[in-house]
Motif scaffolding. Structure first.
Motif, PDB file in Angstrom:
ATOM      1  N   ARG A 141       5.764   9.132 -12.896  1.00 15.56           N
ATOM      2  CA  ARG A 141       5.187  10.347 -13.483  1.00 15.56           C
ATOM      3  C   ARG A 141       6.153  11.527 -13.449  1.00 15.56           C
ATOM      4  NH1 ARG A 141       0.801   8.510 -10.399  1.00 15.56           N
ATOM      5  NH2 ARG A 141       1.290  10.074  -8.802  1.00 15.56           N
ATOM      6  N   THR A 142       7.070  11.541 -12.525  1.00 17.25           N
ATOM      7  CA  THR A 142       7.926  12.728 -12.362  1.00 17.25           C
ATOM      8  C   THR A 142       9.365  12.471 -12.828  1.00 17.25           C
ATOM      9  OG1 THR A 142       8.332  12.064 -10.072  1.00 17.25           O
ATOM     10  CG2 THR A 142       6.528  13.620 -10.481  1.00 17.25           C
ATOM     11  N   LEU A 143      10.041  11.511 -12.198  1.00 19.14           N
ATOM     12  CA  LEU A 143      11.446  11.304 -12.487  1.00 19.14           C
ATOM     13  C   LEU A 143      11.696  10.493 -13.751  1.00 19.14           C
ATOM     14  CD1 LEU A 143      12.686  10.566  -8.848  1.00 19.14           C
ATOM     15  CD2 LEU A 143      12.737  12.732 -10.101  1.00 19.14           C
ATOM     16  N   LEU A 144      10.867   9.488 -14.015  1.00 16.23           N
ATOM     17  CA  LEU A 144      11.113   8.601 -15.151  1.00 16.23           C
ATOM     18  C   LEU A 144      10.440   9.055 -16.448  1.00 16.23           C
ATOM     19  CD1 LEU A 144      10.802   5.110 -13.423  1.00 16.23           C
ATOM     20  CD2 LEU A 144      12.869   6.435 -13.930  1.00 16.23           C
ATOM     21  N   ALA A 145       9.484   9.984 -16.380  1.00 16.47           N
ATOM     22  CA  ALA A 145       8.768  10.396 -17.597  1.00 16.47           C
ATOM     23  C   ALA A 145       9.697  11.005 -18.645  1.00 16.47           C
ATOM     24  CB  ALA A 145       7.648  11.386 -17.244  1.00 16.47           C
ATOM     25  N   PRO A 179       0.813  -1.233   0.000  1.00 20.66           N
ATOM     26  CA  PRO A 179       0.000   0.000   0.000  1.00 20.66           C
ATOM     27  C   PRO A 179       0.835   1.266   0.000  1.00 20.66           C
ATOM     28  CG  PRO A 179      -0.896  -1.606   1.536  1.00 20.66           C
ATOM     29  CD  PRO A 179       0.442  -2.141   1.109  1.00 20.66           C
ATOM     30  N   VAL A 180       2.023   1.214   0.576  1.00 21.32           N
ATOM     31  CA  VAL A 180       2.891   2.403   0.585  1.00 21.32           C
ATOM     32  C   VAL A 180       3.793   2.442  -0.648  1.00 21.32           C
ATOM     33  CG1 VAL A 180       4.666   3.617   1.897  1.00 21.32           C
ATOM     34  CG2 VAL A 180       2.837   2.425   3.105  1.00 21.32           C
ATOM     35  N   ARG A 181       4.186   1.282  -1.158  1.00 25.23           N
ATOM     36  CA  ARG A 181       5.126   1.221  -2.269  1.00 25.23           C
ATOM     37  C   ARG A 181       4.504   1.654  -3.600  1.00 25.23           C
ATOM     38  NH1 ARG A 181       7.554  -4.447  -2.621  1.00 25.23           N
ATOM     39  NH2 ARG A 181       5.409  -4.889  -3.264  1.00 25.23           N
ATOM     40  N   GLU A 182       3.244   1.285  -3.855  1.00 23.52           N
ATOM     41  CA  GLU A 182       2.623   1.574  -5.140  1.00 23.52           C
ATOM     42  C   GLU A 182       2.454   3.068  -5.384  1.00 23.52           C
ATOM     43  OE1 GLU A 182       2.154  -0.372  -7.557  1.00 23.52           O
ATOM     44  OE2 GLU A 182       2.838  -2.146  -6.455  1.00 23.52           O
ATOM     45  N   PRO A 183       1.962   3.868  -4.421  1.00 26.70           N
ATOM     46  CA  PRO A 183       1.898   5.325  -4.684  1.00 26.70           C
ATOM     47  C   PRO A 183       3.248   5.952  -4.943  1.00 26.70           C
ATOM     48  CG  PRO A 183       0.494   4.732  -2.840  1.00 26.70           C
ATOM     49  CD  PRO A 183       1.305   3.513  -3.149  1.00 26.70           C
ATOM     50  N   ILE A 184       4.273   5.483  -4.192  1.00 26.69           N
ATOM     51  CA  ILE A 184       5.613   6.042  -4.414  1.00 26.69           C
ATOM     52  C   ILE A 184       6.119   5.680  -5.816  1.00 26.69           C
ATOM     53  CG2 ILE A 184       7.994   5.967  -3.624  1.00 26.69           C
ATOM     54  CD1 ILE A 184       6.959   5.554  -0.799  1.00 26.69           C
ATOM     55  N   ALA A 185       5.886   4.424  -6.240  1.00 22.42           N
ATOM     56  CA  ALA A 185       6.334   4.007  -7.568  1.00 22.42           C
ATOM     57  C   ALA A 185       5.613   4.796  -8.672  1.00 22.42           C
ATOM     58  CB  ALA A 185       6.087   2.506  -7.742  1.00 22.42           C
ATOM     59  N   GLY A 186       4.273   5.031  -8.509  1.00 21.20           N
ATOM     60  CA  GLY A 186       3.541   5.812  -9.504  1.00 21.20           C
ATOM     61  C   GLY A 186       4.035   7.249  -9.588  1.00 21.20           C
ATOM     62  N   TRP A 187       4.316   7.848  -8.414  1.00 18.00           N
ATOM     63  CA  TRP A 187       4.824   9.229  -8.417  1.00 18.00           C
ATOM     64  C   TRP A 187       6.195   9.294  -9.087  1.00 18.00           C
ATOM     65  CZ3 TRP A 187       9.201  11.299  -6.138  1.00 18.00           C
ATOM     66  CH2 TRP A 187       9.284  12.710  -6.146  1.00 18.00           C
ATOM     67  N   THR A 188       7.014   8.269  -8.870  1.00 17.09           N
ATOM     68  CA  THR A 188       8.343   8.237  -9.482  1.00 17.09           C
ATOM     69  C   THR A 188       8.253   8.130 -11.004  1.00 17.09           C
ATOM     70  OG1 THR A 188       9.195   7.182  -7.478  1.00 17.09           O
ATOM     71  CG2 THR A 188      10.565   7.066  -9.458  1.00 17.09           C
TER      72      THR A 188
END
Length: 367
Positions: free
Chosen positions: A43-47, A32-41
């Motif tokens: 969208r921001t750093l990897l895009a 539950p904590v890992r998935e939001p962090i991975a999605g934010w990463t």
């Protein structure tokens, strides 16, 4: 330089350690904590990195397809050039066959072999000689008009002087015989290099631009009626007793590959109406094509009118069967005007005879 290199190495190692630590932390985090962090990463750093990878892939694909696309384009261009040349050659051969059918006899077909020298602009070698009946001073013609005259004959080939030669002369006249003169090559530089000029026209005689100039038959070399060109306009000369007109030639020798050589017996008999009949035939073909297009449009219009009439008839039958009032259809540009005919209804009585009654009469009451 050494300090800068060591500083960059320490920075790279620090980034590597930080990324490894973040990776380990992400692995031990609950989902539950890992998935939001991975999605934010993502969208921001990897895009930006994903976008750069996509563009790099498109560039690589375009680079690999460049040679294939260039080969296809060159093939299409070469095919188009070949088709244009073939169509032009077919048109020339059709014109030559048409000229031969109009002449019927007294000519020798030959190929014009052009050279690449400076003096080759004034002459051309022909692939027919004395064995084929070619003689000196035989006119050389094309489907468009006069090219030159044979000035040297061998058993298997001959040489012709083109109208571009400075010594070329031909007695000429307007197509309606309203003016006579001598046609020769226009010796000038610039735009007038490849024009003819008609000299010696009486000063009281005026020729309108666009008038066709043909050989007059005087002189005994060129028969009457061979096209030379069309009048462009009058040019000023030092001769005060005569006019000189510039003529756009009917045929450019450099563009001719096949010619007809008129034998002396055919030239002495004349070539009256040979080129005029060809012009009339071309205009007749154009009129036939226009008439065919008009008939096709007329047939299409008649078909559309018949279709509209059939649709109106089916619509009226369906409305009568349903007992609904029939509204007149709106007139269209392709509808056929039909005279109003009173509709009749057949009613059988007890004797089983048919009586005709108008629609305006009310039907009998239902039992």
């Amino acid at each position: 330089m050494a300090r800068a290199g060591s500083a960059n190495s320490r920075l790279d190692r620090t980034c590597l350690v930080v990324c490894a630590a973040l990776s380990l932390i992400a692995l031990v985090l609950p989902p539950p904590v890992r998935e939001p962090i991975a999605g934010w990463t993502r969208r921001t750093l990897l895009a930006p990195m994903v976008m750069l990878q996509e563009r790099a892939e498109l560039s690589r694909r375009a680079f690999l397809d460049h040679d294939t696309i260039m080969r296809k384009r060159d093939s299409v261009a070469l095919r188009g050039m070949t088709m244009t040349a073939l169509n032009a050659e077919n048109d020339r051969l059709r014109g030559l066959m048409g000229l031969g059918s109009r002449l019927r006899w007294g000519f020798v077909p030959a190929e014009a072999l052009h050279g690449s020298g400076v003096r080759d602009e004034f002459g051309v070698t022909l692939s027919a000689g004395s064995r084929a009946g070619v003689q000196r001073l035989s006119p050389v013609v094309a489907p468009e008009g006069l090219i030159g005259v044979v000035d040297n004959v061998d058993p298997t080939m001959s040489h012709a002087m083109l109208w571009t030669h400075p010594d070329f002369r031909v007695s000429a006249m307007a197509e309606d015989a309203s003016a006579f003169g001598i046609v020769q090559a226009n010796i000038a530089n610039g735009p007038r290099t490849y024009l003819m000029e008609m000299r010696g026209v009486p000063y009281r005689t005026s020729i309108k631009p666009g008038t066709m100039i043909v050989s007059s038959g005087l002189g005994g070399v060129y028969p009457r009626g061979i096209p030379l060109g069309q009048v462009v306009g009058e040019t000023k000369t030092n001769e005060s007793w005569a006019r000189t007109y510039l003529i756009r030639p009917a045929v450019f020798p450099a563009n001719v590959a096949s010619v007809m050589i008129l034998r002396p017996d055919r030239a002495s008999q004349g070539v009256d109406n040979v080129w005029s009949i060809g012009a009339v035939a071309d205009s007749t073909v154009r009129r036939i094509v226009v008439a065919g297009d008009s008939m096709a449009r007329r047939a299409a219009l008649a078909e559309a009118q018949a279709r509209q009439a059939a649709q109106d008839s089916v619509r009226g039958d369906s409305l009568r069967a349903a007992g609904a009032p029939i509204a007149p259809s709106a007139p269209t540009h392709d509808s056929v005007p039909v005279r109003a005919i009173p509709r009749l209804r057949i009613h059988r009585d007890s004797v089983n005879h048919a009586h005709l009654r108008r629609d305006s009469t009310p039907p009998p009451p239902a039992n």
